[in-house]
Scaffold this motif. Structure first.
Motif: not given
Length: 115
Positions: A16-31
């Motif tokens: 699951d780590i790849q999904f977690i890091t990709a989505n965490w990084g991309h969604s937080y990028r819009d903050a």
């Protein structure tokens, strides 16, 4: 069939780590508070943050009960003394506002309760 019966809460797996890091990084990028930070700087430091937090934290996954590889949401959190510190909660847009984040928080609080 209720939402409770189609959603399973489970611990994160290595897969699951790849999904977690990709989505965490991309969604937080819009903050709003990271707008204007150059991509190279953002990604370098954000990966360092995730590399520090993930190994020491509990990561819970909300997934499809019939297909546990279909991740709907995740939460990265840890207990500090008696406080639950939530580092990040991610819910896929299509599953937002149906209580998945609340279920993850409740599952974490339940799992950290003394026996």
């Amino acid at each position: 069939m209720s939402e409770e019966s189609v959603v399973q809460i489970r611990a994160a797996k290595k897969d699951d780590i790849q999904f977690i890091t990709a989505n965490w990084g991309h969604s937080y990028r819009d903050a709003p508070f990271v707008r204007g930070v150059p991509n190279s700087v953002y990604w370098f430091y954000h990966h360092k943050i995730m590399e520090t937090l993930l190994p020491r934290s509990t990561v819970l996954i909300a997934c499809n009960a019939e297909d546990p590889n279909q991740i709907l949401a995740f939460m990265c959190a840890e207990m500090w003394d008696t406080c639950l510190v939530i580092h990040y909660i991610y819910v896929k847009k299509i599953y937002q506002k149906v209580g998945l984040a609340t279920r993850l928080v409740n599952a974490m609080k339940e799992s950290e309760r003394p026996s």
